[in-house]
Design a protein around this motif. Structure first.
Motif, PDB file in Angstrom:
ATOM      1  N   ARG B  32       0.797  -1.234   0.000  1.00 21.29           N
ATOM      2  CA  ARG B  32       0.000   0.000   0.000  1.00 21.29           C
ATOM      3  C   ARG B  32       0.830   1.286   0.000  1.00 21.29           C
ATOM      4  O   ARG B  32       0.363   2.323   0.467  1.00 21.29           O
ATOM      5  CB  ARG B  32      -0.931  -0.019   1.208  1.00 21.29           C
ATOM      6  N   LYS B  34       1.694   3.111  -2.513  1.00 16.20           N
ATOM      7  CA  LYS B  34       1.000   4.105  -3.336  1.00 16.20           C
ATOM      8  C   LYS B  34      -0.433   4.236  -2.835  1.00 16.20           C
ATOM      9  O   LYS B  34      -1.090   3.211  -2.582  1.00 16.20           O
ATOM     10  CB  LYS B  34       1.010   3.670  -4.806  1.00 16.20           C
ATOM     11  N   ARG B  35      -0.889   5.475  -2.746  1.00 16.17           N
ATOM     12  CA  ARG B  35      -2.224   5.684  -2.225  1.00 16.17           C
ATOM     13  C   ARG B  35      -3.279   5.103  -3.180  1.00 16.17           C
ATOM     14  O   ARG B  35      -3.146   5.192  -4.391  1.00 16.17           O
ATOM     15  CB  ARG B  35      -2.455   7.189  -2.057  1.00 16.17           C
ATOM     16  N   ASP B  36      -4.280   4.464  -2.630  1.00 19.07           N
ATOM     17  CA  ASP B  36      -5.457   3.990  -3.368  1.00 19.07           C
ATOM     18  C   ASP B  36      -5.186   2.880  -4.384  1.00 19.07           C
ATOM     19  O   ASP B  36      -6.039   2.581  -5.215  1.00 19.07           O
ATOM     20  CB  ASP B  36      -6.160   5.153  -4.097  1.00 19.07           C
ATOM     21  N   TYR B 228       6.561   1.402   4.940  1.00 18.57           N
ATOM     22  CA  TYR B 228       6.139   0.270   4.105  1.00 18.57           C
ATOM     23  C   TYR B 228       7.289  -0.680   3.773  1.00 18.57           C
ATOM     24  O   TYR B 228       7.102  -1.875   3.666  1.00 18.57           O
ATOM     25  CB  TYR B 228       5.493   0.785   2.803  1.00 18.57           C
TER      26      TYR B 228
END
Lengths: 352, 263
Positions: B32, B34-36, B228
């Motif tokens: 995750r 990268k957002r969305d 992350y």
């Protein structure tokens, strides 16, 4: 001059003497068995010949060369073990080739020799198999081929048949003997099985408690055991107590009934000595002109297939005798009175 | 019958959830960055990080060196103990188990005291010296696994008789060890090697206190700074460990096959 000479060797582990003053001369091409119960020192003698143990005392010569302290790897002996000891990571052919590769033979020569050895043990098609793909009998034949491939001066067999089942054991012992005869290789065979020793050997060495009890041909060992130990260890035998009546005239009594022996017993008149009789030397009835006869009662009969083993009692002593299982002859009834006969030749006088 | 079956299944499911959920959660989190959207961006960053590459390569080399030294020490020792000195077995077993009893931090402090710059053997003075010290430390650390594995392997073959058979055919010690004993305990050595590998790759205490840039301290460093990437690294470490276990299974399977067929 003997080919393999064992001179007065002893082996002690601390205070424990495992082999005591063993002397043994083995001729070239001879097949000798060391026979005895476990712990009698037979395997230790073999291991000293192989070089896995060093004698505490004494020397071992092969072909006039003193090998007592030479490293096993340089003795040029072939050894077959009870547990086969094939190298599990190698094929049958590579197992047989192992010793030849170490000796630095050419690959063409090795290939030829391996094929020759596989033929010798009658398993020519199994060269590419791995040991775990073979039966016990096949593994032991390959082990024999591997030991013989290096053309050893002496072949040592350490109970090679003990791990096999009865049928294979008999066929393999005949095969070992025939290979040994074909190659004329001097062989020392260790076994606790008297049948193996008697059937395969030129001479048998019976051992007990680290000593040689008797050395002789199978016939001598069986028919003329010199000591109580040999008599009781080799074959079935009844040991009886007898009384000397007249040593010079070779007259004795067994359960107060007169008998004659072939050899003069050593001892004074009235002295008790031990004598032995093989079951097959005694028969019921049919006394001969010079035979010994004893009156006895049948107390038990054991059916063993081709023979019946009859136990008779004479005075306080029990005697075993064998009768052939023939359709004509009827076994005597238990409790009946019989006369048993044997020849003076068959009465064995034991020294100790 | 049905009830006990149900209970067994329940236990298995609970156990699996206990082990798998954190892993799945970590994996999910690691995707995750990268957002969305789910992506392997964290993995890309980690794998392309030159520090990661050097730390991992360094640990890899250390692991291999440790395995080689371990085999060279353990195999002849286990062989000799089995063959000639069976009475010493409890003693040797005790010594090989010591690293499990003594915490790594105590061992490494001992090393630093023994081999510091003012000692008779100042190993920590140079990088090479420290590397040597570290790999020998790892050999000690992995001794319990390596020795156990090799010893078990040797017990499964009849070392004594095989040695005697080879001797009677003219072979000397080096030949016997190399062409008879080693090939027959290969799977045992492999098991020991994989366990050693897993130990060395994840080791932190020794490397950190001896100040060497291995994978363990790198993992800790990233964990302290990023969000992350540590999750991605944890997954990578798991995959490596699983790969080791898988290889161990394969090697063990081969050994079982050979042993089963021997009878």
């Amino acid at each position: 001059m003997s080919f393999l000479e064992i001179k007065d060797i002893s082996k002690n582990y601390g205070a424990n003497a495992v082999v005591r003053n063993v002397d043994l001369n083995i001729d070239k091409g001879e097949f000798i068995s060391l026979l005895g119960p476990s712990g009698c020192g037979k395997t230790t003698v073999l291991r000293m010949i192989a070089g896995f143990e060093t004698p505490t005392q004494g020397t071992i010569n092969i072909d006039n060369e003193d090998i007592t302290t030479i490293n096993t790897a340089r003795r040029n002996i072939g050894m077959v073990f009870q547990a086969y000891a094939l190298f599990p990571n190698m094929t049958v052919a590579n197992n047989i080739a192992f010793g030849l590769k170490i000796a630095g033979r050419s690959s063409a020569e090795i290939k030829m020799r391996v094929a020759e050895m596989l033929d010798l043990v009658k398993l020519p098609a199994l060269g590419d198999r791995y040991p775990y793909q073979l039966s016990g009998g096949q593994q032991q034949r390959i082990a024999l081929a591997r030991a013989l491939a290096i053309s050893p001066r002496v072949l040592l067999l350490d109970e090679p048949l003990s791990a096999l089942d009865a049928k294979i054991r008999v066929s393999l012992r005949e095969e070992i003997r025939s290979v040994q005869r074909k190659l004329g290789i001097t062989t020392v065979f260790v076994t606790h099985d008297q049948e193996e020793a008697l059937s395969m050997s030129d001479r048998v060495v019976v051992m007990s408690e680290g000593r040689i009890e008797q050395l002789g041909t199978p016939l001598e060992i069986y028919n003329q055991p010199r000591t109580r130990f040999v008599a009781s260890f080799v074959g079935t035998l009844t040991i009886l107590s007898a009384k000397i009546i007249d040593s010079a005239a070779r007259r004795l009594t067994i359960c107060d009934q007169p008998v004659k022996s072939k050899l003069s017993p050593e001892g004074k008149t009235g002295q008790e000595i031990s004598v032995a009789l093989r079951p097959e030397a005694i028969r019921i009835g049919k006394p001969g002109a010079n035979s010994n006869n004893l009156n006895a009662n049948v107390i038990d009969i054991n059916f063993l297939g081709s023979i019946m083993r009859v136990k008779v009692r004479c005075g306080t002593q029990d005697i075993l005798l064998d009768m052939f299982n023939q359709s004509k002859g009827k076994p005597p009834a238990i409790g009946s009175a019989v006369t048993v006969s044997f020849e003076p030749d068959d009465l064995v006088i034991l020294n100790a | 019958m049905k009830n006990s079956n149900l209970g067994a299944w329940l236990a298995v499911i609970l156990g699996a959830l206990y082990f798998l959920m954190p892993l799945v959660a970590t994996f999910e989190f690691s995707l995750r960055l990268k957002r969305d959207e789910y992506s392997f961006e964290a993995y890309r960053i980690v794998l392309s990080d030159p520090v990661f590459q050097s730390a991992f390569t360094y640990s890899l080399v250390l692991a291999i060196v440790t395995i080689v030294i371990g085999i060279l020490i353990v195999v002849p020792t286990a062989y000799w103990v089995q063959l000639r000195l069976p009475k010493l077995r409890p003693v040797v077993e005790f010594i090989t188990l010591l690293p499990l009893v003594i915490p790594a931090i105590i061992i490494v402090f001992g090393y630093i005291r023994m081999y510091n710059t003012s000692s008779f053997l100042p190993l920590t003075q140079t990088v090479l010296g420290t590397d040597i010290l570290l790999s020998f430390g790892y050999v000690a650390l992995s001794l319990p696994y390596m020795y156990r594995a090799v010893e078990t392997g040797m017990r499964s073959i009849d070392v004594g008789t095989l040695t005697e058979a080879a001797e009677s055919l003219g072979a000397k010690w080096p030949t016997i060890l190399l062409s008879v004993i080693l090939p027959n305990i290969r799977s045992a050595i492999l098991s020991g090697a994989f366990l050693t590998f897993a130990t060395v790759i994840g080791e932190f205490t020794f490397a950190s206190l001896l100040n060497r840039p291995t994978f363990g301290p790198y993992l800790q460093l990233i964990g302290a700074k990023r969000a992350y990437e540590p999750a991605a690294l944890a997954i990578i470490a798991f995959v490596i460990t699983w790969a080791c276990m898988g290889l161990l299974q394969v090697a063990g399977g081969a050994a079982r096959h050979a042993n089963g067929a021997k009878k």
